[in-house]
Design a protein around this motif. Structure first.
Motif, PDB file in Angstrom:
ATOM      1  N   GLU A   1      14.801  -9.178   4.434  1.00  0.00           N
ATOM      2  CA  GLU A   1      15.350  -8.268   5.423  1.00  0.00           C
ATOM      3  C   GLU A   1      15.516  -6.874   4.819  1.00  0.00           C
ATOM      4  O   GLU A   1      15.697  -6.054   5.496  1.00  0.00           O
ATOM      5  CB  GLU A   1      16.445  -8.828   5.814  1.00  0.00           C
ATOM      6  N   ASP A   2      15.573  -6.759   3.599  1.00  0.00           N
ATOM      7  CA  ASP A   2      15.675  -5.644   2.745  1.00  0.00           C
ATOM      8  C   ASP A   2      15.252  -5.647   1.207  1.00  0.00           C
ATOM      9  O   ASP A   2      14.536  -6.637   1.205  1.00  0.00           O
ATOM     10  CB  ASP A   2      17.199  -5.226   2.558  1.00  0.00           C
ATOM     11  N   GLY A   3      15.236  -4.711   0.605  1.00  0.00           N
ATOM     12  CA  GLY A   3      14.540  -4.787  -0.859  1.00  0.00           C
ATOM     13  C   GLY A   3      12.908  -4.439  -0.511  1.00  0.00           C
ATOM     14  O   GLY A   3      12.475  -3.949   0.342  1.00  0.00           O
ATOM     15  N   TYR A   4      12.345  -4.907  -1.585  1.00  0.00           N
ATOM     16  CA  TYR A   4      10.856  -4.576  -1.820  1.00  0.00           C
ATOM     17  C   TYR A   4      10.301  -5.722  -1.901  1.00  0.00           C
ATOM     18  O   TYR A   4      10.571  -6.790  -1.781  1.00  0.00           O
ATOM     19  CB  TYR A   4      10.887  -3.627  -3.072  1.00  0.00           C
ATOM     20  N   ILE A   5       8.902  -5.716  -2.384  1.00  0.00           N
ATOM     21  CA  ILE A   5       8.062  -6.841  -2.300  1.00  0.00           C
ATOM     22  C   ILE A   5       8.480  -7.851  -3.560  1.00  0.00           C
ATOM     23  O   ILE A   5       8.390  -9.104  -3.200  1.00  0.00           O
ATOM     24  CB  ILE A   5       6.553  -6.462  -2.418  1.00  0.00           C
ATOM     25  N   LEU A   6       8.976  -7.283  -4.515  1.00  0.00           N
ATOM     26  CA  LEU A   6       9.609  -8.092  -5.393  1.00  0.00           C
ATOM     27  C   LEU A   6      11.264  -8.022  -5.402  1.00  0.00           C
ATOM     28  O   LEU A   6      11.601  -7.478  -4.485  1.00  0.00           O
ATOM     29  CB  LEU A   6       9.230  -7.896  -7.061  1.00  0.00           C
ATOM     30  N   ASP A   7      12.155  -8.139  -6.733  1.00  0.00           N
ATOM     31  CA  ASP A   7      13.336  -8.393  -6.377  1.00  0.00           C
ATOM     32  C   ASP A   7      13.966  -6.754  -6.620  1.00  0.00           C
ATOM     33  O   ASP A   7      14.920  -6.567  -6.502  1.00  0.00           O
ATOM     34  CB  ASP A   7      14.096  -9.341  -7.196  1.00  0.00           C
ATOM     35  N   ALA A   8      13.057  -5.821  -7.063  1.00  0.00           N
ATOM     36  CA  ALA A   8      13.204  -4.448  -7.235  1.00  0.00           C
ATOM     37  C   ALA A   8      11.961  -3.549  -6.905  1.00  0.00           C
ATOM     38  O   ALA A   8      11.067  -4.039  -7.184  1.00  0.00           O
ATOM     39  CB  ALA A   8      13.883  -4.396  -8.499  1.00  0.00           C
ATOM     40  N   PHE A   9      12.170  -2.481  -6.799  1.00  0.00           N
ATOM     41  CA  PHE A   9      11.274  -1.546  -6.645  1.00  0.00           C
ATOM     42  C   PHE A   9       9.969  -1.531  -7.711  1.00  0.00           C
ATOM     43  O   PHE A   9      10.462  -1.361  -9.067  1.00  0.00           O
ATOM     44  CB  PHE A   9      11.671  -0.192  -6.399  1.00  0.00           C
ATOM     45  N   SER A  10       8.914  -1.592  -7.607  1.00  0.00           N
ATOM     46  CA  SER A  10       7.937  -1.328  -8.582  1.00  0.00           C
ATOM     47  C   SER A  10       6.579  -0.746  -8.361  1.00  0.00           C
ATOM     48  O   SER A  10       6.642  -0.565  -7.081  1.00  0.00           O
ATOM     49  CB  SER A  10       7.473  -2.954  -9.325  1.00  0.00           C
ATOM     50  N   ILE A  11       5.936  -0.632  -9.398  1.00  0.00           N
ATOM     51  CA  ILE A  11       4.647   0.101  -8.905  1.00  0.00           C
ATOM     52  C   ILE A  11       3.576  -0.687  -7.827  1.00  0.00           C
ATOM     53  O   ILE A  11       2.630  -0.174  -7.186  1.00  0.00           O
ATOM     54  CB  ILE A  11       3.558   0.602 -10.034  1.00  0.00           C
ATOM     55  N   ALA A  12       4.050  -2.226  -7.955  1.00  0.00           N
ATOM     56  CA  ALA A  12       3.363  -3.030  -6.731  1.00  0.00           C
ATOM     57  C   ALA A  12       3.831  -2.297  -5.262  1.00  0.00           C
ATOM     58  O   ALA A  12       2.764  -2.372  -4.413  1.00  0.00           O
ATOM     59  CB  ALA A  12       3.855  -4.230  -6.848  1.00  0.00           C
ATOM     60  N   ASP A  13       4.775  -1.717  -5.314  1.00  0.00           N
ATOM     61  CA  ASP A  13       5.377  -1.451  -4.051  1.00  0.00           C
ATOM     62  C   ASP A  13       4.494  -0.054  -3.741  1.00  0.00           C
ATOM     63  O   ASP A  13       3.799   0.385  -2.446  1.00  0.00           O
ATOM     64  CB  ASP A  13       6.727  -1.013  -3.864  1.00  0.00           C
ATOM     65  N   ILE A  14       4.309   0.833  -4.820  1.00  0.00           N
ATOM     66  CA  ILE A  14       3.334   2.029  -4.583  1.00  0.00           C
ATOM     67  C   ILE A  14       2.045   1.465  -4.161  1.00  0.00           C
ATOM     68  O   ILE A  14       1.231   2.350  -3.256  1.00  0.00           O
ATOM     69  CB  ILE A  14       3.443   2.871  -5.787  1.00  0.00           C
ATOM     70  N   SER A  15       1.449   0.669  -4.740  1.00  0.00           N
ATOM     71  CA  SER A  15       0.199   0.303  -4.289  1.00  0.00           C
ATOM     72  C   SER A  15      -0.017  -0.349  -2.732  1.00  0.00           C
ATOM     73  O   SER A  15      -0.826   0.127  -2.208  1.00  0.00           O
ATOM     74  CB  SER A  15      -0.242  -1.006  -5.374  1.00  0.00           C
ATOM     75  N   LEU A  16       1.116  -1.077  -2.408  1.00  0.00           N
ATOM     76  CA  LEU A  16       1.094  -1.563  -1.404  1.00  0.00           C
ATOM     77  C   LEU A  16       1.652  -0.686   0.027  1.00  0.00           C
ATOM     78  O   LEU A  16       0.988  -0.895   1.094  1.00  0.00           O
ATOM     79  CB  LEU A  16       2.260  -2.741  -0.788  1.00  0.00           C
ATOM     80  N   VAL A  17       2.455   0.197  -0.427  1.00  0.00           N
ATOM     81  CA  VAL A  17       2.835   1.064   0.957  1.00  0.00           C
ATOM     82  C   VAL A  17       1.703   2.337   1.116  1.00  0.00           C
ATOM     83  O   VAL A  17       1.712   2.779   2.366  1.00  0.00           O
ATOM     84  CB  VAL A  17       4.089   1.983   0.314  1.00  0.00           C
ATOM     85  N   TYR A  18       0.680   2.415   0.283  1.00  0.00           N
ATOM     86  CA  TYR A  18      -0.072   3.344   0.528  1.00  0.00           C
ATOM     87  C   TYR A  18      -1.211   3.093   1.852  1.00  0.00           C
ATOM     88  O   TYR A  18      -0.998   3.790   2.692  1.00  0.00           O
ATOM     89  CB  TYR A  18      -1.089   3.840  -0.620  1.00  0.00           C
TER      90      TYR A  18
END
Ligand SMILES: N[C@@H](CCC(=O)N[C@@H](CS)C(=O)NCC(=O)O)C(=O)O
Length: 205
Positions: free
Chosen positions: A149-166
């Motif tokens: 419900e909150d947070g990012y794809i792992l337990d903390a923001f990472s470059i995996a989020d940068i990849s997915l959000v684009y």
């Protein structure tokens, strides 16, 4: 160190710029208008033989894959910040999401935007559009199943989020945002509320 990014606003170079700002790594930014015909000129192909965005230089070394570039910068110039170590329990997941953003879903998203925005109406194909939409939804469902419900794809923001959000950005900016469910929309909102994303979006040609 002499780092340089050729940046085309709204293109995949946004991932690289976002990562540079998140990581606090300095690079020269050469921002150019995102004009598809310019990418195909001989001059530009001398810079990137693929005729695509982005292009990143570390001295004489040229890199042209956006997700690989973010990983390169994080590992080489930011002590692995926003990445995961192989010993980390979530290393496998980290790698999976890092690559899923481009290798797993980029092709389907490209097809969807070609069929809904890029191609002239008379060149669009309803069956291809339906196929791309089905595959993009499949990818989005996979992401949604792993989001809290909150947070990012792992337990903390990472470059995996940068990849997915684009790709989520591409889906939204081409008016296909109705495909995102509530949880994924909230994830997109959270990630794009970050200062580094906002700064990256402000860089214009
Ligand atoms: N897998 C490459 C894809 C590069 C790519 O397709 N870039 C797009 C911009 S987002 C592009 O240059 N499109 C122009 C074209 O294909 O003609 C990456 O992630 O860097």
């Amino acid at each position: 160190m002499s780092l340089k990014l050729i940046h085309f606003p709204q293109s995949r170079s946004l991932r690289v710029l976002w990562a540079l700002y998140e990581l606090g790594v300095d690079a020269q930014i050469d921002a150019r208008p995102f004009d598809l015909s310019q990418l195909k000129t001989e001059d530009y192909r001398r810079i990137n033989p693929l005729g695509k965005a982005p292009v990143f230089f570390d001295g004489d070394q040229r890199l042209v894959e956006s997700v690989a570039i973010t990983e390169y910068i994080a590992n080489k110039y930011a002590d692995g910040r926003l990445t995961r170590d192989p010993q980390d329990a979530r290393y496998g997941e980290y790698l999976q999401w890092l690559h899923f953003g481009e290798a797993g879903m980029g092709g389907y998203v490209n097809m969807l935007i070609a069929q809904t925005a890029l191609l002239p109406e008379e060149q669009r194909s309803p069956p291809l559009k339906a196929w791309a939409e089905k595959e993009v939804k499949n990818c989005l469902n996979f992401i949604e199943q792993h989001l809290g419900e909150d947070g990012y794809i792992l337990d903390a923001f990472s470059i995996a989020d940068i990849s997915l959000v684009y790709p989520l950005f591409l889906i939204k900016v081409t008016r296909n945002g109705g495909l995102l469910d509530e949880k994924t929309n909230a994830y997109f909102k959270r990630a794009t509320a970050r200062d580094a994303w906002k700064r990256a979006c402000e860089v214009q040609a």
